[in-house]
Scaffold this motif. Structure first.
Motif, PDB file in Angstrom:
ATOM      1  N   ILE A 160      -3.805   3.133  -0.750  1.00  0.00           N
ATOM      2  CA  ILE A 160      -4.227   2.275  -1.850  1.00  0.00           C
ATOM      3  C   ILE A 160      -3.103   1.327  -2.247  1.00  0.00           C
ATOM      4  O   ILE A 160      -1.942   1.538  -1.923  1.00  0.00           O
ATOM      5  CB  ILE A 160      -4.644   3.099  -3.096  1.00  0.00           C
ATOM      6  CG1 ILE A 160      -3.424   3.836  -3.677  1.00  0.00           C
ATOM      7  CG2 ILE A 160      -5.760   4.083  -2.770  1.00  0.00           C
ATOM      8  CD1 ILE A 160      -3.675   4.432  -5.051  1.00  0.00           C
ATOM      9  N   ILE A 188      -8.472   0.040  -2.526  1.00  0.00           N
ATOM     10  CA  ILE A 188      -8.533   1.131  -1.549  1.00  0.00           C
ATOM     11  C   ILE A 188      -8.622   0.530  -0.153  1.00  0.00           C
ATOM     12  O   ILE A 188      -9.476  -0.317   0.110  1.00  0.00           O
ATOM     13  CB  ILE A 188      -9.750   2.037  -1.811  1.00  0.00           C
ATOM     14  CG1 ILE A 188      -9.700   2.614  -3.233  1.00  0.00           C
ATOM     15  CG2 ILE A 188      -9.790   3.177  -0.789  1.00  0.00           C
ATOM     16  CD1 ILE A 188     -10.938   3.404  -3.606  1.00  0.00           C
ATOM     17  N   GLU A 199      -1.896   0.362  -5.821  1.00  0.00           N
ATOM     18  CA  GLU A 199      -2.072   0.711  -7.233  1.00  0.00           C
ATOM     19  C   GLU A 199      -1.721  -0.489  -8.099  1.00  0.00           C
ATOM     20  O   GLU A 199      -0.849  -1.288  -7.769  1.00  0.00           O
ATOM     21  CB  GLU A 199      -1.160   1.880  -7.593  1.00  0.00           C
ATOM     22  CG  GLU A 199      -1.525   2.580  -8.892  1.00  0.00           C
ATOM     23  CD  GLU A 199      -2.801   3.387  -8.798  1.00  0.00           C
ATOM     24  OE1 GLU A 199      -3.791   2.933  -9.412  1.00  0.00           O
ATOM     25  OE2 GLU A 199      -2.812   4.429  -8.139  1.00  0.00           O
ATOM     26  N   ARG A 210      -7.093  -0.772  -8.746  1.00  0.00           N
ATOM     27  CA  ARG A 210      -6.460  -0.476  -7.469  1.00  0.00           C
ATOM     28  C   ARG A 210      -7.335  -0.962  -6.322  1.00  0.00           C
ATOM     29  O   ARG A 210      -8.543  -1.182  -6.475  1.00  0.00           O
ATOM     30  CB  ARG A 210      -6.176   1.019  -7.325  1.00  0.00           C
ATOM     31  CG  ARG A 210      -7.410   1.888  -7.209  1.00  0.00           C
ATOM     32  CD  ARG A 210      -7.036   3.354  -7.029  1.00  0.00           C
ATOM     33  NE  ARG A 210      -8.206   4.181  -6.746  1.00  0.00           N
ATOM     34  CZ  ARG A 210      -8.160   5.439  -6.367  1.00  0.00           C
ATOM     35  NH1 ARG A 210      -6.986   6.039  -6.235  1.00  0.00           N
ATOM     36  NH2 ARG A 210      -9.261   6.125  -6.128  1.00  0.00           N
ATOM     37  N   LYS A 263       0.828  -1.206   0.000  1.00  0.00           N
ATOM     38  CA  LYS A 263       0.000   0.000   0.000  1.00  0.00           C
ATOM     39  C   LYS A 263       0.863   1.258   0.000  1.00  0.00           C
ATOM     40  O   LYS A 263       2.031   1.249   0.391  1.00  0.00           O
ATOM     41  CB  LYS A 263      -0.927   0.003   1.208  1.00  0.00           C
ATOM     42  CG  LYS A 263      -0.211   0.270   2.526  1.00  0.00           C
ATOM     43  CD  LYS A 263      -1.182   0.247   3.701  1.00  0.00           C
ATOM     44  CE  LYS A 263      -0.456   0.613   5.002  1.00  0.00           C
ATOM     45  NZ  LYS A 263      -1.369   0.569   6.172  1.00  0.00           N
TER      46      LYS A 263
END
Length: 266
Positions: free
Chosen positions: A210, A252, A212, A250, A201
């Motif tokens: 997040i 979250i 990615e 992605r 993250k």
């Protein structure tokens, strides 16, 4: 100017392209696209200043790099670098996603790390004048730039900004490898998955955390030595608890504290 390093008009598989002269900050590359019916030639614009290692080069250095760079597109699952191969170039990922992999003595493929747009790789073989220490496989259609080792070594030695970035990169790689070895030592597979997400993250504007370009469940499984089904179950469990939320490519992290507790086994 696009936010992307490379603007690709067609992501089909391609043969070795040739560069076309343009401004010092960008190159237009003609790429041959082989379709089922015929061969097409498309044009790609590569913004050299958006490659982090080149961002602060002098104009003279940029002209040298521009003259030496070569480009190639690879399809998903193609081998971009082969372990044991000749370390004759520094490579840059301009679009798509790559995975660094190694093969154990019993023939199992182990994912070591992910590479994302803007990353460079292959520097160890150049610095040590040795063969490639691992393989690199395309996880999507990718565009890769190749800079000959002699030109790369000249930049390492004569450009302070490049030398600083290389040092920071190598220090970061040592730290990540150490963290990853600790992750692989976790016996509980679910905890390994939670720890992998915790390690992957990053914080972004908007007070969000997040992951990615989340790898596929199969790719995560390969990296942390478990099964795809186990990864799927663990991520579903996190989503059901509202700890994570999938958003396109992605992940979250909605409840970072809860994820950290799970990763630590609390």
């Amino acid at each position: 100017m696009s936010n992307n390093i490379a603007v690709i008009t067609n992501k089909a598989s391609a043969i070795e392209p040739a560069a076309v002269s343009n401004t010092p900050e960008q190159i237009q590359v003609k790429v041959q696209i082989q379709t089922k019916v015929h061969l097409k030639v498309n044009q790609i614009t590569v913004h050299l200043r958006k490659i982090p290692l080149f961002a602060h080069l002098t104009e003279e250095e940029m002209q040298k790099v521009k003259a030496e760079l070569r480009f190639k597109q690879f399809n998903r699952r193609d081998v971009v670098l082969q372990k044991g191969g000749l370390g004759d170039s520094l490579l840059f990922l301009l679009s798509g996603q790559l995975q660094v992999v190694d093969v154990t003595e019993d023939g199992r493929a182990i994912g070591l790390r992910m590479l994302n747009e803007g990353d460079f790789f292959g520097e160890i073989a150049i610095i040590n004048d040795s063969t490639r220490s691992a393989s690199v496989v395309a996880l999507s259609n990718v565009l890769v730039a190749f800079l000959p080792s002699a030109t790369a070594l000249h930049l390492f030695a004569h450009s302070p900004t490049v030398a600083n970035m290389i040092l920071r990169h190598l220090a970061g790689k040592i730290q990540r490898d150490s963290e990853f070895r600790a992750l692989l030592s976790i016996n509980n597979t679910s905890r390994r998955i939670y720890a992998f997400i915790e390690l992957s993250k990053k914080s972004v504007p908007g007070n969000l955390q997040i992951v990615e370009n989340l790898p596929t469940h199969q790719d995560i499984a390969m990296m942390i030595n478990t099964s795809r089904e186990t990864v799927t179950r663990a991520l579903l469990n996190l989503a059901q608890q509202g700890i994570v939320e999938k958003d396109l490519h992605r992940l979250i992290i909605r409840k970072p504290e809860e994820l950290q507790k799970l990763a630590l086994g609390n």
